[in-house]
Design an enzyme around this catalytic site. Structure first.
Site, short mmCIF file in Angstrom:
data_model
loop_
_atom_site.label_atom_id
_atom_site.label_comp_id
_atom_site.label_asym_id
_atom_site.label_seq_id
_atom_site.Cartn_x
_atom_site.Cartn_y
_atom_site.Cartn_z
N ASP A 93 0.73 -1.05 0.14
CA ASP A 93 0.13 0.00 0.02
C ASP A 93 0.95 1.27 0.14
O ASP A 93 1.98 1.33 0.46
CB ASP A 93 -1.11 0.10 1.22
CG ASP A 93 -0.34 0.03 2.68
OD1 ASP A 93 0.66 -0.87 2.62
OD2 ASP A 93 -0.58 1.01 3.35
N GLU A 122 0.28 -1.07 5.83
CA GLU A 122 1.33 -0.57 6.55
C GLU A 122 0.87 0.74 6.94
O GLU A 122 1.34 1.23 8.10
CB GLU A 122 2.48 -0.87 6.10
CG GLU A 122 3.70 -0.75 6.93
CD GLU A 122 4.20 0.65 6.95
OE1 GLU A 122 5.13 0.92 7.73
OE2 GLU A 122 3.91 1.52 6.06
N ASP A 150 11.97 -1.60 3.96
CA ASP A 150 10.95 -0.52 3.68
C ASP A 150 11.50 0.98 4.01
O ASP A 150 11.46 1.53 5.26
CB ASP A 150 9.75 -0.84 4.79
CG ASP A 150 8.55 0.04 4.84
OD1 ASP A 150 8.44 0.86 3.96
OD2 ASP A 150 7.81 0.08 5.81
#
Length: 408
Positions: free
Chosen positions: A81, A174, A197
């Site tokens: 996302d 997330e 990330d």
């Protein structure tokens, strides 16, 4: 075999923006489109046990290299996302080859200026991926997805690379703090994991904020303004007064490093009712508790002034600092990561996260999970960019870490 940035160029064309206050999981149906595409890609490269479950978690396995079948399983995670902070619809990435080191004009109205983003200077002569100035890029965290996919493909196609059994997990939501809400830890099945990330190549995070959320409700009294004397209680004005009672310099724009903050994320109201939403953050759990007490103290003061029940406060737990799990018990694993950076000549930056990661939640579920940077910069906005060569380096780092974990 595609380079990571080439995979990224494809993935960012999928609109996967998550949405707060949704009553579905994942929070948006459009996240499924990229998850289904990734499922097919994992099957195509030869991954095993590929499964996309009913909650939007995609699991896959890369079998261990010969002789390492008995080593502890290692997992890599990234989220599909993108943040609600800027549009993720119709992302049109642009590739800049041989970047000249100057300001980047994204469109006639928007410029990424070196003055505001001095890290651009590191990428002179490199290849950058930027936005068209109307959307975010989505490298947070589709860059991590792309790098993990390239790592998995290399491990499958090059059996000489030593590695334990690897779990690949791609997850939803997330960016709204729900990334690990419905993960199946048995399907993860790893003794240690990494999120990949955000952040520049070389960033290594094993310390996060402790985080709570505060919802403040102001109950006013509405009457005709011509007859309001001694009766009206304007909830919106009281809400402004409430915020003024909190420390004015303890906000995100005025704090850095390990200094925490109060962050007003939403404010709405009328004369009759108003609502404030805050996120409370601090690396020190005792200081986070003090922030919660400060919010309650402000409410108490206003209730004394305007009457009991005027202000109500709900404080809820969000996540805790994963350093509590990682530093005491897994220093040997952290040192392996440091060694991998040194051996590849990648400058290591051990930074506390001024936020949280999926790894924060997963670490407290029994799977220790620090974070590795993807090479991305300026995420959550139209100035987001990433260097293609940095993505190559991150992929090599992941492969090198896999090799290190055969010595566990």
């Amino acid at each position: 075999m595609l380079r990571p940035y080439e995979r990224l160029l494809k993935y960012v064309t999928y609109d996967t923006q998550s949405m707060e206050d949704s009553d579905t999981f994942p929070s948006t149906k459009k996240q499924w489109d990229l998850l289904k595409e990734l499922r097919e890609e994992l099957i195509a490269i030869g991954a095993r046990n590929v499964e996309l479950d009913e909650n939007g978690y995609l699991y896959a396995t890369v079998p261990a290299s010969k002789g390492n079948e008995d080593k502890p399983v290692l997992a890599f995670l990234a989220h599909v996302d993108t943040a609600p902070d800027a549009s993720g619809t119709n992302v049109r990435p642009r590739v800049i080859e041989n970047y000249d080191g100057g300001d980047i004009r994204l469109n006639e109205n928007t410029v990424t200026r070196v003055e505001l983003f001095p890290e651009l200077k590191k990428y002179v002569g490199k290849t950058l991926v930027v936005t068209d100035g109307t959307t975010l890029l989505g490298a947070d965290d589709k860059a991590g997805v792309a790098e993990i996919m390239c790592m998995a493909e290399r491990l499958i196609n090059e059996p000489s690379i030593p590695h334990p059994e690897i779990r690949v997990i791609f997850s939803p939501d997330e960016e709204i703090g729900m990334g690990m809400a419905k993960i199946n830890t048995e399907k993860v099945g790893a003794s240690f994991a990494f999120t990949v990330d955000g952040g520049p190549c070389g960033e290594f995070n094993f310390e996060t904020f402790n985080a709570d959320a505060a919802r403040v409700t102001i109950n006013g009294v509405s009457v005709h303004p011509g007859y309001a004397y001694g009766i009206m209680k304007n909830a919106s004005l009281i809400a402004m007064e409430f915020n003024a009672l909190l420390p004015t310099r303890e906000v995100p724009a005025a704090t850095f490093s390990r200094y925490g903050f109060y962050h007003l994320t939403e404010m709405k109201g009328s004369v009759e009712k108003a609502e404030l939403k805050y996120i409370l953050r601090d690396h020190d759990p005792s200081k986070l508790n003090m922030r919660g007490e400060m919010v309650k103290k402000a409410a108490g003061y206003l209730n004394e002034k305007y009457g009991e029940g005027t202000v109500t406060v709900e404080i809820s737990h969000t996540y805790r600092n994963m350093a509590e799990v990682l530093i005491p018990d897994h220093e040997d694993k952290l040192e392996m990561v440091r060694e991998a950076h040194r051996e590849l000549g990648i400058k290591l930056m051990e930074l506390p996260v001024r936020g949280g990661t999926d790894g924060s939640a997963l670490s407290f579920m029994g799977i220790p999970c620090p974070n590795l940077g993807t090479g991305g910069h300026a995420c959550h906005g139209v100035n987001e960019f990433i260097c293609a060569e940095s993505m190559d380096q991150v992929t090599e780092l992941l492969l090198h870490i896999c090799g290190k974990f055969t010595d566990v």
